[in-house]
Design a protein around this motif. Structure first.
Motif, short mmCIF file in Angstrom:
data_model
loop_
_atom_site.label_atom_id
_atom_site.label_comp_id
_atom_site.label_asym_id
_atom_site.label_seq_id
_atom_site.Cartn_x
_atom_site.Cartn_y
_atom_site.Cartn_z
N HIS A 158 61.67 46.69 40.76
CA HIS A 158 60.79 47.59 39.57
C HIS A 158 59.59 46.84 39.84
N HIS A 159 58.77 48.20 40.86
CA HIS A 159 58.15 47.55 40.81
C HIS A 159 56.39 47.24 40.13
N ALA A 160 56.40 48.29 38.60
CA ALA A 160 55.49 48.31 37.37
C ALA A 160 55.98 46.11 37.17
N ASN A 161 56.55 46.07 37.51
CA ASN A 161 56.71 44.74 36.57
C ASN A 161 56.87 43.50 37.47
N ILE A 162 57.35 43.74 38.44
CA ILE A 162 56.45 43.13 39.77
C ILE A 162 54.52 42.89 39.71
N ASP A 163 54.37 44.59 40.09
CA ASP A 163 52.30 44.13 40.02
C ASP A 163 52.24 43.85 38.06
N ARG A 164 53.43 43.47 37.47
CA ARG A 164 52.18 43.25 36.34
C ARG A 164 52.38 41.33 36.02
N TRP A 165 53.64 40.32 36.73
CA TRP A 165 53.81 39.23 36.79
C TRP A 165 53.34 39.10 37.57
N ARG A 166 52.69 40.09 38.96
CA ARG A 166 51.47 39.04 40.22
C ARG A 166 50.46 39.10 39.61
N ARG A 167 49.69 40.13 39.06
CA ARG A 167 48.49 40.06 37.89
C ARG A 167 48.74 38.92 36.82
N LYS A 168 49.08 38.71 36.31
CA LYS A 168 49.16 37.62 35.03
C LYS A 168 49.63 36.85 35.84
N GLN A 169 50.06 35.69 36.83
CA GLN A 169 50.05 34.51 38.47
C GLN A 169 48.72 34.31 38.81
N SER A 170 48.03 35.57 39.28
CA SER A 170 46.36 35.30 39.64
C SER A 170 45.59 35.43 38.32
N LEU A 171 46.32 35.77 37.78
CA LEU A 171 45.22 34.92 36.36
C LEU A 171 45.45 33.85 35.90
N ALA A 172 46.69 33.71 35.91
CA ALA A 172 46.83 32.11 34.93
C ALA A 172 45.83 31.23 36.22
N ARG A 173 46.41 31.56 37.85
CA ARG A 173 46.17 30.32 38.97
C ARG A 173 45.34 30.44 38.60
N THR A 174 44.12 31.70 38.74
CA THR A 174 42.78 30.93 39.02
C THR A 174 41.98 30.07 37.52
N ARG A 175 43.06 30.38 36.44
CA ARG A 175 42.72 29.70 35.61
C ARG A 175 42.30 28.18 35.36
N LYS A 176 43.51 28.15 35.68
CA LYS A 176 44.39 26.56 36.63
C LYS A 176 43.48 26.40 37.30
N GLN A 177 43.14 26.48 38.55
CA GLN A 177 42.16 25.87 39.62
C GLN A 177 41.10 26.37 40.24
N ARG A 178 40.37 27.71 39.54
CA ARG A 178 39.09 27.24 39.86
C ARG A 178 38.47 28.22 38.84
N PRO A 179 38.69 27.44 37.56
CA PRO A 179 37.75 27.58 36.34
C PRO A 179 36.26 28.65 36.68
N ASP A 180 35.81 27.42 37.57
CA ASP A 180 34.22 28.24 37.87
C ASP A 180 34.69 30.03 38.06
N LEU A 181 35.54 30.32 38.66
CA LEU A 181 35.65 32.01 39.19
C LEU A 181 35.96 32.82 37.60
N PHE A 182 37.00 31.66 37.16
CA PHE A 182 37.47 32.62 35.77
C PHE A 182 36.62 32.87 34.31
N GLU A 183 35.62 31.99 34.55
CA GLU A 183 34.55 31.85 33.68
C GLU A 183 33.89 32.97 34.13
N GLN A 184 33.77 34.06 35.29
CA GLN A 184 32.94 35.13 35.73
C GLN A 184 33.33 36.14 35.93
#
Length: 248
Positions: free
Chosen positions: A198-224
């Motif tokens: 299900h490509h739409a669900n996959i795209d959404r999962w990847r976007r969520k993982q990208s946002l969560a990973r950035t928030r956790k590992q690079r808060p400096d990037l996430f703030e921007q």
């Protein structure tokens, strides 16, 4: 696109830049990366390109004249965007790589010893770039890092544009986790959504993982980061809620 790298150790550049993806890109004529030995342009009979610093101090300083002669040989006296790899330069990032991509020809100068004569910098260098807040023995590794980061975005070097536009830092976020076969390894399973088709669900999962990973590992990037629409905001709300549930 053409890169000329001014260095005391051209064999280092050749050994790396003539292999793998960048090496194949050169063979295909998509990019050109030439390393030129600064020592070839000294007038000193012992091939010296350095001397003691005025004002005293430890170490040696690269002389302006051999560097200038080498630079003139490469540029023919014309202006070519020139970068000095320097611990004092502005931090290198994906945005800077995209800026450099706009130039058809770039000269990169690799420093050594305690630095290079400021007069050469003032006369020939357009910008100084650093790859991090640390010091290396020379500018060759940083020069290759910058060259690789730019060359891989040249059309045709990678199979598709998405190969770099979907990666970490392109849009200010870190990339989502990647998985390949087998589906189970050491009792660790690939996330079920990636097997769903299900490509739409996959795209959404990847976007969520990208946002969560950035928030956790690079808060400096996430703030921007600014949400790119309602779906981003919904995903962020989910991430915040899940974090609150974990804490309590």
């Amino acid at each position: 696109m053409k890169f000329d790298i001014l260095t005391l150790f051209p064999e280092m550049i050749d050994a790396v830049m003539q292999t793998s993806i960048i090496g194949r890109a050169q063979q295909a004529g998509l990019v050109s990366i030439q390393a030129t030995n600064i020592r070839d342009f000294t007038l000193d009979k012992h091939n010296r390109v350095d001397d003691t610093p005025y004002g005293g101090g430890k170490g040696m300083v690269m002389q302006a004249d051999p560097l200038f002669r080498c630079h003139q040989h490469i540029t023919g006296g014309k202006h070519v965007h020139t970068v000095l790899m320097s611990a004092q330069g502005k931090p290198f990032c994906q945005e800077k790589a995209r800026e450099l991509l706009a130039h058809e020809h770039i000269v990169i100068v690799c420093g050594h010893y305690e630095g290079i004569d400021q007069r050469f910098i003032d006369e020939c260098v357009d910008e100084e770039i650093s790859i991090g807040d640390f010091v290396l023995t020379g500018g060759e590794i940083p020069a290759m890092a910058v060259t690789d980061a730019v060359c891989r975005m040249v059309p045709g070097v990678l199979a598709e544009e998405v190969c770099f536009t979907d990666e970490s830092h392109w849009n200010g976020l870190l990339e989502y986790p990647q998985y390949t076969k087998p589906a189970v390894w050491h009792d660790r399973e690939v996330p079920e959504v990636l097997l769903s088709g299900h490509h739409a669900n996959i795209d959404r999962w990847r976007r969520k993982q990208s946002l969560a990973r950035t928030r956790k590992q690079r808060p400096d990037l996430f703030e921007q980061f600014e949400p790119q629409g309602k779906q981003d905001q919904k995903i962020l709300d989910e991430i915040y809620l899940e974090d609150d549930m974990v804490r309590f």
